[in-house]
Design an enzyme around this catalytic site. Structure first.
Site: not given
Length: 813
Positions: A506-509, A622, A525, A503-504, A511
């Site tokens: 980010g900075g840490f993994g 955040d 996630k 699905l997407g 999803v």
């Protein structure tokens, strides 16, 4: 003598007041035909008879513009002392500056009964709000009808529930449809607590409304037709009051307690020339709405398709008598150390007859109940800070409990065997099986020896999983109450973490979308392996989100740790994140102004819950468009709590050398000094609010010429009176001008350089939901520019999310 009737008629004509809005000591109001009419011709004050017989007359206020066939009375002066024919009555201002209603025999039927000095020249005026006021010549109001309601509350009327812990006002229904005298039903505060309001049938509770807490303000809004209705509850050390207001130019509205005991919010329908019921209590669709309808330990579930009585968790219907109602414990309390546990029931209307304990933290509130064996439940709300927290304790039976779409957590005391009944039942079934397996294991001793390595590996894995989580003090003090899911099930659900399911990222993994056994869709996630910041993020999300329940926060379903794999399983939200709509030229049309305004208010309510209304004070750190997820109805849910921090006790601010967050959304004091508080989230909310109004990203140099970022662009337009030029072109023609302009001004107030100049989220929610609320005037906000430089050592302390760029210095212009 034949001239006498003519003389009297002329005297009445000269001295009476016909159609004016004021009554002075020089004139008077005479029954039956004299009236006062407010300046805007909205309300009239005069004499009326509710029946066709005209045998009894009353002095009252009614809507002037509504036809006589639908005449609606909102206030009665002499409700229990009518004017009887053939007598006539006079309303005048006495020498003592009181309004006095007297009959032809000069008997006083009603008076304001106030004591005032300097009263020469006092006058009465009927206002367009429906308020009859008695004033001194200097304009000081010494009496008003709004302080003495009968059966109706009008918009703008302050209903004082309690004053200095004593019941203040009481609203009392008519005795019958044509009888204004005092009836059986009334509304007033709870004599034993300033947290509740009761609708009474005589002296018996009929409907109970639970309030909030000390030194708090709560505002809610609901719409009817084209207008909005605002309900504001304010509780201070001395008083608790409620005010209803409505948007300007909307139809007449009123709150009435009728003679049947039904409290109705009514709105005038011009086209039908009649009153429309907006909402009423008891609700005709909720049969268990009246007080304690479900008996002890039962609750009225208004969220069910067909509202009905249910038993609290750990209780069952009381079948000892077929005519009895209520529930009984499945397992009696033992009160022996750890034999009792507390379970959480979310979204509850808390029971009646509680003990209100002030100035307690959540842990202190829980301990207060836990150490007292007679305490059956507790509830907690941190409304405006730890020093004003509300702790409620119950002993004995729990009555008049309910579940609704908006409620709070009720922590219920049960015997441990009740809490773990399912586990106990499973053990009873499996015990013989386990015994048989042990016999087989003895026979297969050689195989067991070979399996020792596997068992040892599993034990190490378990210790490894617990090691990450035990670092959190939250887990040392509380049970996590979150199920663990094995890696094999997640691999199956995500098709082995297929890119097609992603699905997407980010900075840490990344999803992934997954489908668990049974068809339940989830979002998985997957944290990047070996990321130390990912470990801390994982710990934060598991600990925090497992304890939070709010419709504007994403819901964590489960988690998994397997060697280096760390996974979080969330509810699946098909519309993904806000940024996928807001910053996409093809998809942003889905976000009309109504939807955007709903999203704005939802985010605000979610932050208010984190900062103030949850059992913990949590700073998100955040908040940004990509961390706002949207459900099928486009309702927002705040997500990604990996960088969140908990404030305990009275702590209001904290410092860190490890700055995390996203450039542009970070407040100046946090980015420059590492200092963060609830006002840091307020700053991020202001940025997000500007993005929602404009459709632009915080840093859009290719779209905003000559400006460093969106904040400076918005300020320049607002100070020059051109704020509408900021509005996204896709909604500019259809949006509500006053709502958009209020949002821009609120956003600029949120991004002030000085944290103390930024409003709290409670004030922001109130300003968003109440059009009449005053807005702060913002000053020019500072803005920050990023300078990426420095050695490897200097870059280790300041990190930002999404990518690996480090912010090592930020300077104001």
């Amino acid at each position: 003598m034949a001239c006498l009737p003519v003389f009297i008629s002329l005297l009445f004509l000269i001295s009476s007041c016909k159609g004016d809005d004021q009554l002075t000591q020089a004139n008077r109001l005479i029954s039956p035909g004299d009236v006062l009419i407010s300046k805007g011709r909205v309300f009239a004050l005069g004499f009326f008879s509710p029946t066709a017989s005209n045998q009894s007359f009353f002095l009252g206020i009614w809507y002037h513009n509504i036809s006589e066939s639908e005449r609606t009375y909102v206030w009665v002066a002499n409700r229990d002392n009518p004017i009887t024919t053939p007598s006539f009555a006079t309303l005048a201002i006495s020498n003592s500056s009181n309004l006095v209603l007297s009959d032809s025999g000069n008997h006083t039927l009603w008076t304001t009964n106030v004591t005032a000095t300097g009263g020469d020249g006092a006058y009465a005026a009927l206002l367009d709000s429906g308020n009859l006021v008695l004033r001194l010549p200097n304009g000081t109001t010494i009496w008003q009808s709004f302080d003495h309601p009968t059966d109706t509350l009008l918009m703008g009327m302050r209903f004082l529930v309690s004053y200095k812990a004593q019941v203040a006002m009481r609203c009392i229904a008519w005795k019958g449809p044509d009888d204004p005298s005092t009836g059986d039903f009334s509304i007033s505060g709870d004599p034993s607590s300033n947290l509740q309001i009761f609708l009474w049938n005589g002296t018996r509770p009929y409907i109970r409304f639970i309030g909030f807490g000390p030194s708090s303000m709560w505002s809610s809004v609901f719409s009817f037709s084209t207008s909005l209705i605002y309900e504001t509850s304010v509780s201070t050390d001395d008083e608790f009051y409620i005010i209803y207001t409505t948007s300007d130019g909307s139809p007449y509205k009123r709150l009435q307690l009728d003679y049947t005991g039904t409290l109705k919010f009514l709105a005038w329908n011009d086209s039908a020339s009649s009153w429309t019921v907006v909402v009423q209590r008891p609700s005709p669709t909720i049969v268990c709405d009246p007080y304690a309808s479900c008996g002890p330990f039962g609750y009225c579930d208004a969220t069910a398709a067909i509202p009905r009585c249910q038993c609290l968790d750990g209780f069952e219907p009381d079948g000892s008598n077929s005519s009895s109602r209520g529930c009984r414990r499945k397992q009696q309390l033992r009160c022996r150390g750890r034999d009792d546990r507390f379970v959480t029931m979310a979204g509850m209307k808390v029971p009646d007859k509680f003990l209100h304990v002030r100035n307690r933290s959540f842990d202190e509130c829980a301990a207060e109940c836990s150490r007292n064996c007679s305490c059956t439940a507790y509830a907690y709300a941190n409304l405006t800070g730890a020093d004003q927290a509300r702790c409620l304790l119950w002993s004995g039976e729990l009555a008049d409990t309910g579940r609704a779409n908006i409620g709070e957590n009720l922590y219920l005391r049960l015997a441990d065997s009740t809490v773990n009944k399912k586990k106990s039942d499973i053990l009873k079934i499996e015990l013989p099986v386990i015994t048989s397996l042990l016999i087989l294991m003895c026979i297969c001793l050689a195989w067991i020896c070979k399996s020792r390595g596997i068992h040892r590996s599993k034990e190490i894995q378990k210790k490894h999983r617990l090691q990450h989580l035990k670092d959190s003090s939250e887990l040392e003090n509380d049970n996590l109450e979150l199920p663990f899911i094995c890696l094999e099930d997640i691999v199956t659900a995500t098709n082995n973490f297929s890119d097609h399911n992603m699905l997407g990222k980010g900075g840490f993994g990344k999803v992934y979308k997954g489908v668990l056994e049974g068809g339940k869709e989830v979002a998985v996630k997957r944290l990047s392996k070996g990321s130390q910041q990912g470990v801390e993020e994982f710990r934060n999300e598991v600990v925090l989100i497992a304890k939070l329940q709010h419709r504007n926060l994403v819901r964590l379903i489960s988690y998994c740790i397997h060697e280096d794999e760390k996974l979080l399983i969330y509810e699946y939200l098909p519309n993904k994140s806000l940024d996928t709509f807001l910053f996409d030229a093809k998809r942003k049309s889905v976000l009309d102004w109504t939807t955007r305004f709903m999203i704005i208010k939802g985010i605000a309510r979610g932050l208010l819950y984190l900062h103030q209304d949850s059992r913990l004070t949590i700073i998100h750190r955040d908040l940004k468009a990509s961390n706002i997820l949207l459900d099928t109805n486009m309702s927002p849910k705040i997500s990604d709590f990996g960088m969140a921090r908990i404030f305990e006790g009275n702590k209001q601010q904290e410092n860190t050398t490890r700055v995390v967050g996203t450039y542009g959304y970070m407040s100046p004091e946090y980015a420059l000094e590492g200092s963060f508080s609830v006002k840091s989230d307020t700053y991020s909310f202001g940025v997000l609010l500007l993005e929602l109004v404009s459709g632009l990203k915080i840093s859009s140099p290719h779209l905003i010429m000559d400006f460093q970022n969106l904040i400076t662009f918005a300020w320049s337009l607002w100070k020059d009176g051109n704020a509408m030029d900021l509005v996204d072109s896709s909604i500019r023609e259809s949006c509500l001008l006053h709502e958009v302009l209020r949002c821009i001004q609120i956003a600029l107030s949120c991004v002030q350089d000085d944290p103390t100049a930024r409003p709290l989220m409670s004030s922001i929610v109130f300003m968003l939901e109440n059009e009449t609320a005053a807005l702060p005037t913002p000053k020019e906000p500072a803005y920050l520019t990023a300078m990426v430089y420095g050695t490897k050592d200097t870059r280790e302390n300041k990190e930002r999310s999404v990518n690996n760029v480090s912010i090592t210095a930020l300077e104001g212009r």
